[in-house]
Design a protein around this motif. Structure first.
Motif, PDB file in Angstrom:
ATOM      1  N   UNK A 121    -102.379 -71.013   3.232  1.00  0.00           N
ATOM      2  CA  UNK A 121    -101.664 -70.668   2.027  1.00  0.00           C
ATOM      3  C   UNK A 121    -101.463 -69.113   2.192  1.00  0.00           C
ATOM      4  N   UNK A 122    -102.424 -68.470   2.660  1.00  0.00           N
ATOM      5  CA  UNK A 122    -102.359 -67.076   2.918  1.00  0.00           C
ATOM      6  C   UNK A 122    -101.132 -66.642   3.854  1.00  0.00           C
ATOM      7  N   UNK A 123    -100.925 -67.511   4.913  1.00  0.00           N
ATOM      8  CA  UNK A 123     -99.884 -67.241   5.777  1.00  0.00           C
ATOM      9  C   UNK A 123     -98.656 -67.537   5.249  1.00  0.00           C
ATOM     10  N   UNK A 124     -98.613 -68.444   4.394  1.00  0.00           N
ATOM     11  CA  UNK A 124     -97.074 -68.788   3.561  1.00  0.00           C
ATOM     12  C   UNK A 124     -96.918 -67.678   2.765  1.00  0.00           C
ATOM     13  N   UNK A 125     -97.944 -66.984   1.933  1.00  0.00           N
ATOM     14  CA  UNK A 125     -97.529 -66.099   0.850  1.00  0.00           C
ATOM     15  C   UNK A 125     -97.255 -64.627   1.694  1.00  0.00           C
ATOM     16  N   UNK A 126     -97.945 -64.304   2.781  1.00  0.00           N
ATOM     17  CA  UNK A 126     -97.543 -63.106   3.395  1.00  0.00           C
ATOM     18  C   UNK A 126     -96.198 -63.247   4.128  1.00  0.00           C
ATOM     19  N   UNK A 127     -95.792 -64.118   4.802  1.00  0.00           N
ATOM     20  CA  UNK A 127     -94.540 -64.343   5.153  1.00  0.00           C
ATOM     21  C   UNK A 127     -93.403 -64.181   4.318  1.00  0.00           C
ATOM     22  N   UNK A 128     -93.486 -64.716   3.234  1.00  0.00           N
ATOM     23  CA  UNK A 128     -92.324 -64.643   2.091  1.00  0.00           C
ATOM     24  C   UNK A 128     -92.623 -63.456   1.275  1.00  0.00           C
ATOM     25  N   UNK A 129     -93.635 -62.737   1.388  1.00  0.00           N
ATOM     26  CA  UNK A 129     -93.629 -61.409   0.655  1.00  0.00           C
ATOM     27  C   UNK A 129     -93.046 -60.454   1.547  1.00  0.00           C
ATOM     28  N   UNK A 130     -93.065 -60.479   2.999  1.00  0.00           N
ATOM     29  CA  UNK A 130     -92.553 -59.792   3.756  1.00  0.00           C
ATOM     30  C   UNK A 130     -90.914 -59.725   3.599  1.00  0.00           C
ATOM     31  N   UNK A 131     -90.525 -61.080   3.592  1.00  0.00           N
ATOM     32  CA  UNK A 131     -89.093 -61.410   3.333  1.00  0.00           C
ATOM     33  C   UNK A 131     -88.591 -60.663   2.091  1.00  0.00           C
ATOM     34  N   UNK A 132     -89.300 -60.890   0.858  1.00  0.00           N
ATOM     35  CA  UNK A 132     -88.788 -60.426  -0.288  1.00  0.00           C
ATOM     36  C   UNK A 132     -88.948 -58.971  -0.469  1.00  0.00           C
ATOM     37  N   UNK A 133     -89.677 -58.232   0.327  1.00  0.00           N
ATOM     38  CA  UNK A 133     -89.694 -56.747   0.333  1.00  0.00           C
ATOM     39  C   UNK A 133     -88.511 -56.518   1.116  1.00  0.00           C
ATOM     40  N   UNK A 134     -88.194 -57.010   2.048  1.00  0.00           N
ATOM     41  CA  UNK A 134     -86.729 -56.758   2.746  1.00  0.00           C
ATOM     42  C   UNK A 134     -85.569 -56.732   1.798  1.00  0.00           C
ATOM     43  N   UNK A 135     -85.432 -58.178   1.054  1.00  0.00           N
ATOM     44  CA  UNK A 135     -84.578 -58.387   0.250  1.00  0.00           C
ATOM     45  C   UNK A 135     -84.374 -57.612  -0.938  1.00  0.00           C
ATOM     46  N   UNK A 136     -85.508 -56.861  -1.226  1.00  0.00           N
ATOM     47  CA  UNK A 136     -85.259 -55.884  -2.051  1.00  0.00           C
ATOM     48  C   UNK A 136     -84.247 -54.681  -2.023  1.00  0.00           C
ATOM     49  N   UNK A 137     -84.256 -54.415  -0.363  1.00  0.00           N
ATOM     50  CA  UNK A 137     -83.375 -53.193  -0.165  1.00  0.00           C
ATOM     51  C   UNK A 137     -81.799 -53.423  -0.528  1.00  0.00           C
ATOM     52  N   UNK A 138     -81.240 -54.464  -0.085  1.00  0.00           N
ATOM     53  CA  UNK A 138     -79.853 -54.524  -0.242  1.00  0.00           C
ATOM     54  C   UNK A 138     -79.670 -54.864  -1.873  1.00  0.00           C
ATOM     55  N   UNK A 139     -80.717 -55.192  -2.526  1.00  0.00           N
ATOM     56  CA  UNK A 139     -80.559 -55.385  -4.193  1.00  0.00           C
ATOM     57  C   UNK A 139     -80.480 -54.094  -4.759  1.00  0.00           C
ATOM     58  N   UNK A 140     -80.957 -53.063  -4.065  1.00  0.00           N
ATOM     59  CA  UNK A 140     -80.800 -51.658  -4.782  1.00  0.00           C
ATOM     60  C   UNK A 140     -79.516 -51.277  -5.186  1.00  0.00           C
ATOM     61  N   UNK A 141     -78.436 -51.735  -4.692  1.00  0.00           N
ATOM     62  CA  UNK A 141     -77.037 -51.624  -4.744  1.00  0.00           C
ATOM     63  C   UNK A 141     -76.478 -52.277  -6.322  1.00  0.00           C
ATOM     64  N   UNK A 142     -77.406 -53.205  -6.618  1.00  0.00           N
ATOM     65  CA  UNK A 142     -77.077 -54.064  -7.873  1.00  0.00           C
ATOM     66  C   UNK A 142     -77.594 -53.418  -8.999  1.00  0.00           C
ATOM     67  N   UNK A 143     -77.333 -53.824 -10.137  1.00  0.00           N
ATOM     68  CA  UNK A 143     -77.827 -53.663 -11.456  1.00  0.00           C
ATOM     69  C   UNK A 143     -79.525 -53.598 -11.188  1.00  0.00           C
ATOM     70  N   UNK A 144     -79.937 -52.739 -12.044  1.00  0.00           N
ATOM     71  CA  UNK A 144     -81.608 -52.474 -11.767  1.00  0.00           C
ATOM     72  C   UNK A 144     -82.433 -53.503 -11.982  1.00  0.00           C
ATOM     73  N   UNK A 145     -81.924 -54.423 -12.836  1.00  0.00           N
ATOM     74  CA  UNK A 145     -82.895 -55.760 -13.234  1.00  0.00           C
ATOM     75  C   UNK A 145     -83.085 -56.423 -11.970  1.00  0.00           C
ATOM     76  N   UNK A 146     -82.048 -56.499 -11.035  1.00  0.00           N
ATOM     77  CA  UNK A 146     -82.105 -57.519 -10.042  1.00  0.00           C
ATOM     78  C   UNK A 146     -83.160 -57.081  -8.718  1.00  0.00           C
ATOM     79  N   UNK A 147     -83.044 -55.744  -8.512  1.00  0.00           N
ATOM     80  CA  UNK A 147     -84.107 -55.279  -7.414  1.00  0.00           C
ATOM     81  C   UNK A 147     -85.505 -55.247  -8.057  1.00  0.00           C
ATOM     82  N   UNK A 148     -85.467 -55.032  -9.324  1.00  0.00           N
ATOM     83  CA  UNK A 148     -86.688 -55.181 -10.089  1.00  0.00           C
ATOM     84  C   UNK A 148     -87.442 -56.363  -9.872  1.00  0.00           C
TER      85      UNK A 148
END
Length: 212
Positions: A121-148
């Motif tokens: 379970x820890x491995x699962x959450x770490x892997x997805x946490x890394x992906x969502x951290x990187x996904x935040x970057x392109x979302x910075x060009x969207x309305x603020x509610x989305x990257x948040x």
């Protein structure tokens, strides 16, 4: 261009290509609401109210969010909205894989020893946490509610990984509270989009993009 169109223009900068088979409308109207309901169910389960039985939310996660965010992905692809498709395919995979994790561990489908379940379970959450951290970057060009919202998903996954590693119920409760927060953001954005569709103008602001 209307206010609504300008706000989501980065998601739609590439219009439909080739033959469009009768699609139109806004995929966010479907994707956001199912993201919100899955986040709400997960948040309530993690805080233990009304129950901490995570298996009980699998119908919502699999047949609700996982399935209909896949529909949202296909819809966005048909409209040429690559970023929308990327975001919702990511979340569809997250909900479906989370459901598979819970079912698999609960029924010993993967041959994981009981002593290794927490580490899986820890491995699962770490892997997805890394992906969502990187996904935040392109979302910075969207309305603020989305990257948040996406960043809070990263926070919830990180807290879940830490809580699983340390065996801390408080950290898992914090992850649940974070999930409830981004569930509210999803419902707010969904309501904003539907109201704008009806009224013809944005009445519930989504915030300015962090990056321009």
């Amino acid at each position: 261009m209307t206010t609504q169109e300008r706000e989501v223009a980065p998601m739609r900068e590439h219009g439909p290509q080739g033959v469009v088979v009768g699609v139109g409308g806004d995929p966010l109207a479907v994707g956001l609401v199912f993201f919100g309901i899955a986040a709400l169910a997960l948040g309530m389960a993690l805080v233990g109210r009304p129950t901490g039985a995570v298996g009980g939310i699998l119908p919502i996660l699999i047949m609700g969010a996982g399935l209909y965010q896949l529909v949202t992905t296909v819809w966005a692809l048909l409209l040429g909205q690559s970023l929308v498709a990327a975001i919702f395919s990511t979340f569809s995979a997250f909900w479906l894989s989370f459901g598979a994790l819970v079912l698999g561990l609960g029924h010993n489908w993967f041959g994981v020893a009981s002593g290794d379940a927490a580490g899986v379970q820890e491995l699962f959450f770490i892997a997805w946490a890394v992906l969502f951290l990187f996904l935040t970057v392109p979302c910075l060009w969207l309305p603020a509610i989305y990257p948040l919202a996406v960043f809070l998903v990263f926070v919830a996954c990180a807290l879940s990984a830490a809580g699983t590693h340390l065996g801390s119920g408080n950290l898992l409760t914090a992850a649940g509270a974070t999930a409830l927060t981004f569930a509210f953001l999803a419902f707010y954005a969904w309501t904003s989009i539907l109201v704008a569709e009806i009224a013809g103008r944005r009445m519930l602001p989504l915030g300015n993009p962090v990056m321009r």
